[in-house]
Design a protein around this motif. Sequence first.
Motif, PDB file in Angstrom:
ATOM      1  N   LYS A  91       0.802  -1.219   0.000  1.00  0.00           N
ATOM      2  CA  LYS A  91       0.000   0.000   0.000  1.00  0.00           C
ATOM      3  C   LYS A  91       0.840   1.277   0.000  1.00  0.00           C
ATOM      4  N   ASP A  92       2.019   1.252   0.580  1.00  0.00           N
ATOM      5  CA  ASP A  92       2.865   2.439   0.632  1.00  0.00           C
ATOM      6  C   ASP A  92       4.118   2.285  -0.225  1.00  0.00           C
ATOM      7  N   THR A  93       4.033   1.505  -1.264  1.00  0.00           N
ATOM      8  CA  THR A  93       5.213   1.236  -2.085  1.00  0.00           C
ATOM      9  C   THR A  93       5.526   2.399  -3.024  1.00  0.00           C
ATOM     10  N   THR A  94       6.789   2.490  -3.363  1.00  0.00           N
ATOM     11  CA  THR A  94       7.219   3.435  -4.391  1.00  0.00           C
ATOM     12  C   THR A  94       7.737   2.684  -5.616  1.00  0.00           C
ATOM     13  N   LEU A  95       7.587   1.361  -5.621  1.00  0.00           N
ATOM     14  CA  LEU A  95       8.039   0.551  -6.756  1.00  0.00           C
ATOM     15  C   LEU A  95       7.194   0.791  -7.998  1.00  0.00           C
ATOM     16  N   PHE A  96       5.909   1.074  -7.787  1.00  0.00           N
ATOM     17  CA  PHE A  96       5.003   1.311  -8.908  1.00  0.00           C
ATOM     18  C   PHE A  96       3.927   2.298  -8.490  1.00  0.00           C
ATOM     19  N   ASP A  97       3.270   2.873  -9.494  1.00  0.00           N
ATOM     20  CA  ASP A  97       2.196   3.824  -9.255  1.00  0.00           C
ATOM     21  C   ASP A  97       0.947   3.061  -8.820  1.00  0.00           C
ATOM     22  N   THR A  98       0.458   3.352  -7.635  1.00  0.00           N
ATOM     23  CA  THR A  98      -0.657   2.586  -7.083  1.00  0.00           C
ATOM     24  C   THR A  98      -1.977   2.862  -7.805  1.00  0.00           C
ATOM     25  N   LYS A  99      -2.143   4.064  -8.336  1.00  0.00           N
ATOM     26  CA  LYS A  99      -3.382   4.345  -9.075  1.00  0.00           C
ATOM     27  C   LYS A  99      -3.416   3.578 -10.392  1.00  0.00           C
ATOM     28  N   ALA A 100      -2.311   3.549 -11.094  1.00  0.00           N
ATOM     29  CA  ALA A 100      -2.247   2.767 -12.342  1.00  0.00           C
ATOM     30  C   ALA A 100      -2.452   1.289 -12.043  1.00  0.00           C
ATOM     31  N   PHE A 101      -1.857   0.835 -10.941  1.00  0.00           N
ATOM     32  CA  PHE A 101      -2.034  -0.553 -10.522  1.00  0.00           C
ATOM     33  C   PHE A 101      -3.504  -0.851 -10.242  1.00  0.00           C
ATOM     34  N   ALA A 102      -4.162   0.026  -9.483  1.00  0.00           N
ATOM     35  CA  ALA A 102      -5.555  -0.206  -9.091  1.00  0.00           C
ATOM     36  C   ALA A 102      -6.491  -0.214 -10.295  1.00  0.00           C
ATOM     37  N   PHE A 103      -6.333   0.764 -11.174  1.00  0.00           N
ATOM     38  CA  PHE A 103      -7.205   0.812 -12.353  1.00  0.00           C
ATOM     39  C   PHE A 103      -6.966  -0.380 -13.281  1.00  0.00           C
ATOM     40  N   THR A 104      -5.716  -0.766 -13.418  1.00  0.00           N
ATOM     41  CA  THR A 104      -5.414  -1.924 -14.252  1.00  0.00           C
ATOM     42  C   THR A 104      -5.952  -3.198 -13.618  1.00  0.00           C
ATOM     43  N   LEU A 105      -5.807  -3.325 -12.309  1.00  0.00           N
ATOM     44  CA  LEU A 105      -6.334  -4.499 -11.598  1.00  0.00           C
ATOM     45  C   LEU A 105      -7.843  -4.612 -11.802  1.00  0.00           C
ATOM     46  N   LEU A 106      -8.547  -3.520 -11.664  1.00  0.00           N
ATOM     47  CA  LEU A 106      -9.993  -3.517 -11.851  1.00  0.00           C
ATOM     48  C   LEU A 106     -10.364  -3.839 -13.299  1.00  0.00           C
ATOM     49  N   GLY A 107      -9.728  -3.149 -14.229  1.00  0.00           N
ATOM     50  CA  GLY A 107     -10.040  -3.368 -15.642  1.00  0.00           C
ATOM     51  C   GLY A 107      -9.708  -4.776 -16.107  1.00  0.00           C
ATOM     52  N   ALA A 108      -8.543  -5.275 -15.714  1.00  0.00           N
ATOM     53  CA  ALA A 108      -8.148  -6.620 -16.131  1.00  0.00           C
ATOM     54  C   ALA A 108      -9.055  -7.681 -15.516  1.00  0.00           C
ATOM     55  N   THR A 109      -9.492  -7.466 -14.292  1.00  0.00           N
ATOM     56  CA  THR A 109     -10.417  -8.421 -13.666  1.00  0.00           C
ATOM     57  C   THR A 109     -11.754  -8.448 -14.397  1.00  0.00           C
ATOM     58  N   LEU A 110     -12.273  -7.288 -14.739  1.00  0.00           N
ATOM     59  CA  LEU A 110     -13.541  -7.231 -15.469  1.00  0.00           C
ATOM     60  C   LEU A 110     -13.413  -7.859 -16.860  1.00  0.00           C
TER      61      LEU A 110
END
Length: 145
Positions: A91-110
């Motif tokens: 949740k507090d990582t700087t390895l990747f952008d969390t918003k891009a991760f979240a939107f991609t996770l949602l979109g890919a799941t759908l």
Amino acid sequence: MQSNDARLLLHAVVPTLATGALAAVVSAVVAGGTGAVGAVVGTALVVLVMGAGLAVLQHTARNYPQLFQMMGLLLYSVQILLVAVFLLTFKDTTLFDTKAFAFTLLGATLVWIAAQTRGHMKAKILYVDPDSADAKKAETAGSPT
């Protein structure tokens, strides 16, 4: 893995990976390199969790059909918990952008769910064994004397 299982998996993986690639490009443009990494991580998480779930569900359906519905409910609960653990861990990582991760996770799941549903609806999977129906008809086809 039976051929229809592999076909169903392929019908779900390909659109999900295409969505992930598109999300990585959009995220790279919007959020830079960390956005692209977030989109790739989100796509990989969806493919791993949903792919493993599909494999477990197909194995259960083949070997323990009486447990299929219960296993499906348990499996979806475990998938949600695995994603939640991943989210809490990073949740507090700087390895990747969390918003891009979240939107991609949602979109890919759908996309995965829609593609899996479409693949299952187009699959010609018999739900009745035609051989057993012919054998039953042959047994009862005599004259009742």
